[in-house]
Design a protein around this motif. Structure first.
Motif, mmCIF file in Angstrom:
data_model
loop_
_atom_site.group_PDB
_atom_site.id
_atom_site.type_symbol
_atom_site.label_atom_id
_atom_site.label_comp_id
_atom_site.label_asym_id
_atom_site.label_seq_id
_atom_site.Cartn_x
_atom_site.Cartn_y
_atom_site.Cartn_z
ATOM 1 N N CYS A 113 8.269 2.986 -6.796
ATOM 2 C CA CYS A 113 9.253 3.901 -7.399
ATOM 3 C C CYS A 113 8.691 5.319 -7.536
ATOM 4 N N LEU A 114 8.086 5.803 -6.464
ATOM 5 C CA LEU A 114 7.513 7.147 -6.460
ATOM 6 C C LEU A 114 8.579 8.161 -6.066
ATOM 7 N N PRO A 115 8.481 9.391 -6.556
ATOM 8 C CA PRO A 115 9.480 10.405 -6.219
ATOM 9 C C PRO A 115 9.427 10.837 -4.753
ATOM 10 N N GLU A 116 8.254 10.710 -4.135
ATOM 11 C CA GLU A 116 8.110 11.065 -2.723
ATOM 12 C C GLU A 116 6.987 10.253 -2.097
ATOM 13 N N ILE A 117 6.928 10.273 -0.779
ATOM 14 C CA ILE A 117 5.876 9.558 -0.060
ATOM 15 C C ILE A 117 4.538 10.227 -0.358
ATOM 16 N N PRO A 118 3.543 9.452 -0.782
ATOM 17 C CA PRO A 118 2.225 10.028 -1.079
ATOM 18 C C PRO A 118 1.595 10.651 0.173
ATOM 19 N N LYS A 119 0.996 11.790 0.006
ATOM 20 C CA LYS A 119 0.316 12.489 1.100
ATOM 21 C C LYS A 119 -1.131 12.706 0.710
ATOM 22 N N PRO A 120 -2.036 12.750 1.660
ATOM 23 C CA PRO A 120 -1.884 12.478 3.064
ATOM 24 C C PRO A 120 -1.668 10.997 3.349
ATOM 25 N N ASP A 121 -1.536 10.661 4.628
ATOM 26 C CA ASP A 121 -1.284 9.280 5.038
ATOM 27 C C ASP A 121 -2.302 8.304 4.455
ATOM 28 N N ASP A 122 -3.550 8.753 4.354
ATOM 29 C CA ASP A 122 -4.622 7.889 3.844
ATOM 30 C C ASP A 122 -4.350 7.424 2.418
ATOM 31 N N THR A 123 -3.689 8.252 1.634
ATOM 32 C CA THR A 123 -3.346 7.904 0.256
ATOM 33 C C THR A 123 -2.281 6.815 0.245
ATOM 34 N N ALA A 124 -1.243 6.972 1.048
ATOM 35 C CA ALA A 124 -0.198 5.953 1.146
ATOM 36 C C ALA A 124 -0.792 4.646 1.664
ATOM 37 N N ASP A 125 -1.718 4.739 2.620
ATOM 38 C CA ASP A 125 -2.364 3.536 3.160
ATOM 39 C C ASP A 125 -3.186 2.825 2.093
ATOM 40 N N ALA A 126 -3.874 3.574 1.242
ATOM 41 C CA ALA A 126 -4.670 2.972 0.168
ATOM 42 C C ALA A 126 -3.770 2.251 -0.836
ATOM 43 N N LEU A 127 -2.642 2.865 -1.172
ATOM 44 C CA LEU A 127 -1.681 2.206 -2.069
ATOM 45 C C LEU A 127 -1.132 0.941 -1.410
ATOM 46 N N ALA A 128 -0.912 0.994 -0.097
ATOM 47 C CA ALA A 128 -0.424 -0.187 0.632
ATOM 48 C C ALA A 128 -1.452 -1.319 0.568
ATOM 49 N N VAL A 129 -2.722 -0.990 0.669
ATOM 50 C CA VAL A 129 -3.786 -1.999 0.576
ATOM 51 C C VAL A 129 -3.759 -2.647 -0.819
ATOM 52 N N ALA A 130 -3.580 -1.832 -1.856
ATOM 53 C CA ALA A 130 -3.512 -2.369 -3.225
ATOM 54 C C ALA A 130 -2.282 -3.264 -3.394
ATOM 55 N N ILE A 131 -1.139 -2.846 -2.855
ATOM 56 C CA ILE A 131 0.078 -3.661 -2.914
ATOM 57 C C ILE A 131 -0.153 -4.981 -2.186
ATOM 58 N N CYS A 132 -0.763 -4.906 -1.022
ATOM 59 C CA CYS A 132 -1.077 -6.109 -0.248
ATOM 60 C C CYS A 132 -1.907 -7.075 -1.091
ATOM 61 N N HIS A 133 -2.931 -6.560 -1.755
ATOM 62 C CA HIS A 133 -3.777 -7.433 -2.579
ATOM 63 C C HIS A 133 -2.977 -8.085 -3.703
ATOM 64 N N SER A 134 -2.073 -7.328 -4.299
ATOM 65 C CA SER A 134 -1.272 -7.917 -5.381
ATOM 66 C C SER A 134 -0.459 -9.103 -4.868
ATOM 67 N N HIS A 135 0.058 -9.006 -3.648
ATOM 68 C CA HIS A 135 0.833 -10.115 -3.067
ATOM 69 C C HIS A 135 -0.056 -11.312 -2.744
ATOM 70 N N PHE A 136 -1.193 -11.054 -2.106
ATOM 71 C CA PHE A 136 -2.086 -12.148 -1.741
ATOM 72 C C PHE A 136 -2.669 -12.816 -2.975
ATOM 73 N N TYR A 137 -2.976 -12.038 -3.995
ATOM 74 C CA TYR A 137 -3.540 -12.583 -5.220
ATOM 75 C C TYR A 137 -2.520 -13.473 -5.930
ATOM 76 N N LYS A 138 -1.259 -13.043 -5.955
ATOM 77 C CA LYS A 138 -0.205 -13.858 -6.564
ATOM 78 C C LYS A 138 -0.043 -15.171 -5.812
ATOM 79 N N MET A 139 -0.102 -15.104 -4.486
ATOM 80 C CA MET A 139 0.038 -16.324 -3.675
ATOM 81 C C MET A 139 -1.127 -17.270 -3.956
ATOM 82 N N GLU A 140 -2.318 -16.709 -4.101
ATOM 83 C CA GLU A 140 -3.488 -17.527 -4.409
ATOM 84 C C GLU A 140 -3.296 -18.232 -5.751
#
Length: 166
Positions: free
Chosen positions: A131-158
């Motif tokens: 629920c961010l107001p805009e896409i995080p910049k630079p791309d590396d920042t958005a990618d880092a947030l994506a990695v954290a989101i990914c972990h939250s999903h995998f951790y929940k599945m575990e």
């Protein structure tokens, strides 16, 4: 749970901290660590390590997630990214954090639902999920947030598999 996600790079290392409460994900802090191209490699790596360590001390995450190195045609680039990845992992290990590593395919699958999603799709979903107001910049920042989101999903599945296994 507070997750520090990292997208490593020698010039730009993206980071994103997200808080997970039930099914709700909130961005706590995100940005990037930039190093000057004119600095010797060891000083650039020192800065990355120092900044990741500072983030860990300041925010006290419980989990650390980082993108795995994928095959790169440019060997020199792959080696320098690997070195940046190593110092970030060292900072997390020194802090005693639980560490998880994910491939770009796993990150895209977890965030977009499609492992071959393009960068724009990942960025849009990061913005939407957090629920961010805009896409995080630079791309590396958005990618880092994506990695954290990914972990939250995998951790929940575990957790689900551990509960059902008992």
């Amino acid at each position: 749970m507070l997750i520090l996600g990292v997208d490593p790079g020698t010039a730009i290392t993206g980071y994103g901290l997200i808080r997970v409460q039930g099914n709700k994900l909130d961005a706590v802090s995100y940005g990037c660590i930039r190093t000057d191209a004119g600095l010797p490699l060891h000083q650039r790596l020192q800065k990355i390590n120092s900044e990741i360590s500072r983030l860990i001390r300041e925010f006290k995450p419980t989990h650390f997630a980082i993108e795995e190195l994928f095959f790169n045609k440019n060997t020199r680039t792959a080696l320098s990214v690997g070195q940046a990845r190593g110092v970030a992992l060292l900072a997390a290990a020194n802090a005693g954090l639980e560490i998880a590593e994910y491939t770009p395919l796993q990150v895209k699958q977890a965030v977009v639902g499609y492992g071959r999603a393009d960068k724009n799709q990942v960025q849009y979903m990061v913005k939407t999920i957090l629920c961010l107001p805009e896409i995080p910049k630079p791309d590396d920042t958005a990618d880092a947030l994506a990695v954290a989101i990914c972990h939250s999903h995998f951790y929940k599945m575990e957790d689900i598999f551990l509960i059902r296994g008992k």
